[in-house]
Scaffold this motif. Structure first.
Motif, PDB file in Angstrom:
ATOM      1  N   GLN A   3     -27.306 -43.151  66.426  1.00 35.56           N
ATOM      2  CA  GLN A   3     -26.350 -42.657  65.436  1.00 35.56           C
ATOM      3  C   GLN A   3     -26.464 -43.440  64.135  1.00 35.56           C
ATOM      4  N   GLU A   4     -26.542 -44.761  64.270  1.00 33.71           N
ATOM      5  CA  GLU A   4     -26.631 -45.607  63.083  1.00 33.71           C
ATOM      6  C   GLU A   4     -27.922 -45.338  62.307  1.00 33.71           C
ATOM      7  N   ALA A   5     -28.996 -45.069  63.045  1.00 31.35           N
ATOM      8  CA  ALA A   5     -30.287 -44.800  62.401  1.00 31.35           C
ATOM      9  C   ALA A   5     -30.399 -43.368  61.886  1.00 31.35           C
ATOM     10  N   GLU A   6     -29.430 -42.508  62.243  1.00 31.71           N
ATOM     11  CA  GLU A   6     -29.385 -41.121  61.773  1.00 31.71           C
ATOM     12  C   GLU A   6     -30.641 -40.338  62.149  1.00 31.71           C
ATOM     13  N   VAL A   7     -31.109 -40.492  63.389  1.00 32.61           N
ATOM     14  CA  VAL A   7     -32.347 -39.828  63.782  1.00 32.61           C
ATOM     15  C   VAL A   7     -32.155 -38.364  64.146  1.00 32.61           C
ATOM     16  N   GLY A   8     -30.914 -37.931  64.404  1.00 30.72           N
ATOM     17  CA  GLY A   8     -30.699 -36.545  64.801  1.00 30.72           C
ATOM     18  C   GLY A   8     -31.303 -36.257  66.161  1.00 30.72           C
ATOM     19  N   PRO A  38     -33.990 -53.046  58.210  1.00 31.93           N
ATOM     20  CA  PRO A  38     -33.156 -51.853  57.988  1.00 31.93           C
ATOM     21  C   PRO A  38     -33.687 -50.649  58.764  1.00 31.93           C
ATOM     22  N   TRP A  39     -32.821 -50.035  59.571  1.00 27.51           N
ATOM     23  CA  TRP A  39     -33.214 -48.867  60.336  1.00 27.51           C
ATOM     24  C   TRP A  39     -33.451 -47.703  59.392  1.00 27.51           C
ATOM     25  N   SER A  40     -34.443 -46.913  59.697  1.00 27.24           N
ATOM     26  CA  SER A  40     -34.731 -45.742  58.870  1.00 27.24           C
ATOM     27  C   SER A  40     -35.084 -44.577  59.775  1.00 27.24           C
ATOM     28  N   ILE A  41     -34.840 -43.378  59.277  1.00 28.64           N
ATOM     29  CA  ILE A  41     -35.183 -42.189  60.042  1.00 28.64           C
ATOM     30  C   ILE A  41     -36.682 -42.166  60.334  1.00 28.64           C
ATOM     31  N   PRO A  67     -23.448 -36.582  62.323  1.00 26.05           N
ATOM     32  CA  PRO A  67     -22.327 -36.964  61.479  1.00 26.05           C
ATOM     33  C   PRO A  67     -22.651 -37.122  60.014  1.00 26.05           C
ATOM     34  N   ARG A  68     -23.899 -37.487  59.687  1.00 28.93           N
ATOM     35  CA  ARG A  68     -24.189 -37.776  58.286  1.00 28.93           C
ATOM     36  C   ARG A  68     -25.355 -36.990  57.716  1.00 28.93           C
TER      37      ARG A  68
END
Length: 356
Positions: free
Chosen positions: A199-204, A263-266, A310-311
């Protein structure tokens, strides 16, 4: 010490051979029963090692799919390719499927199999005009072709396409997205820390699309792992691939920590997720399969609790020949809805009490 290690290896190998021989005898006994003991065949397809050989799969897969013997005996009809709306896309996908054939296979033999692969796909689509081809379908069909041959593959793939794969073969991907939306609630229930990380990394969930629609055939490097998974999926509920996809994420949680750092990234997370299921050992594979049927999995996942990103502002889905739609998701968590007719097909899945 070396002598002791060698002796231990020989003992383990002999024990493994004995187990395989006993399992082969049990499978043969279940096949010879009148009628065939399908429940026993399912248990053996699910258990460690699966059905062991392609010869056994030729006999057991039709029973698992409940394909009548008279259908299996029919010779496949000639397929007309001219003016076929799917032919050009199928041809392109099959031409790009070279790595799905065994290394070292003579070009002439491979090209012959590719022609048979095209015929099977076009034949199934012609018999069932309600089905729509999608890119990745050929990855499933080629597995059946290599294991059971063109005649049996045609019958098995047709049954599979009208049942297990039916939601992937709609005119749009709405139902496929619904299945993908099961992924995050499953992960959250079993490994909340992995869920929170993703979720934090926004990977979907788009990273798991190819896993789901090809039954991992597109991503697994070893064909032995592919057919082992097919043994398992054919013996289980049609939603089992999404449970296995969740396990593929949660079982690699230590690798997440080691390989994906702040930093986490998609992009970084997607790269890791794409490779995490590709080259499992046999032990890792069996661990994942066993975990996919763990009693701690959620008992039911109604649509009301399906995960919504969520984002992420938009989810863009790969194009395919039958015309895809794009699902735009607002920051507030909007989602694409399927038609009433499509939703009705999901009623049985919604009532499913969990993996077998």
């Amino acid at each position: 010490m070396k002598t002791s290690g060698t002796a231990s290896s020989l003992i383990n190998e002999n024990q493994n051979n004995d187990r395989q021989q006993r399992k082969m005898a049990d499978i043969a006994q279940a096949l010879q029963a009148s009628p065939a003991d399908v429940a026993a065949l399912r248990r053996m397809a699910i258990s460690e090692g699966g059905l062991l050989t392609d010869e056994m799969r030729c006999q057991v897969w039709p029973r698992l799919l409940n394909v009548p013997p008279n259908i299996l005996e029919q010779e496949p009809e000639t397929v007309e390719r001219d003016n076929n709306k799917d032919y050009n896309q199928v041809l392109l996908d099959v031409q790009r499927s070279l790595r799905r054939f065994p290394p070292g296979m003579p070009d002439e033999q491979r090209e012959g199999l590719q022609e048979e692969l095209i015929d099977i796909i076009l034949r199934v689509l012609k018999r069932n005009p309600q089905l729509h081809y999608y890119q990745g379908y050929h990855d499933i069909v080629v597995t059946f072709l290599l294991v059971v041959g063109e005649r049996l593959a045609t019958a098995l793939v047709e049954k599979l396409s009208t049942h297990h794969l039916r939601d992937f073969m709609d005119p749009t991907m709405d139902n496929t997205k619904h299945i993908l939306n099961y992924l995050m609630p499953i992960i959250e229930r079993v490994k909340p820390e992995v869920h929170d990380f993703m979720q934090e990394a926004e990977v979907g969930t788009v990273f798991a699309l190819s896993w789901l629609i090809t039954w991992f055939g597109h991503v697994l490097a070893d064909f032995r792992h592919v057919v082992r998974l097919y043994d398992f999926f054919l013996a289980c509920h049609p939603l089992m691939p999404i449970y296995f996809a969740a396990v593929s994420c949660t079982e690699k949680r230590r690798c997440w920590i080691a390989n994906v750092t702040w930093p986490w990234s998609i992009t970084c997370c997607h790269r890791f997720l794409r490779i995490c299921p590709t080259r499992p050992s046999s032990a890792e594979r069996e661990t994942c399969l066993s975990s996919s049927r763990h009693p701690n999995w959620p008992e039911r996942l109604p649509f009301a609790t399906a995960w919504r990103p969520p984002r992420l502002k938009t989810l863009t889905w790969p194009r395919r020949s039958s015309g895809l739609t794009r699902c735009s998701t607002s920051a507030g968590g909007g989602n694409c809805n399927s038609s009433n007719s499509s939703s009705r097909r999901w009623q049985s899945a919604r009532r499913w009490p969990g993996p077998p």
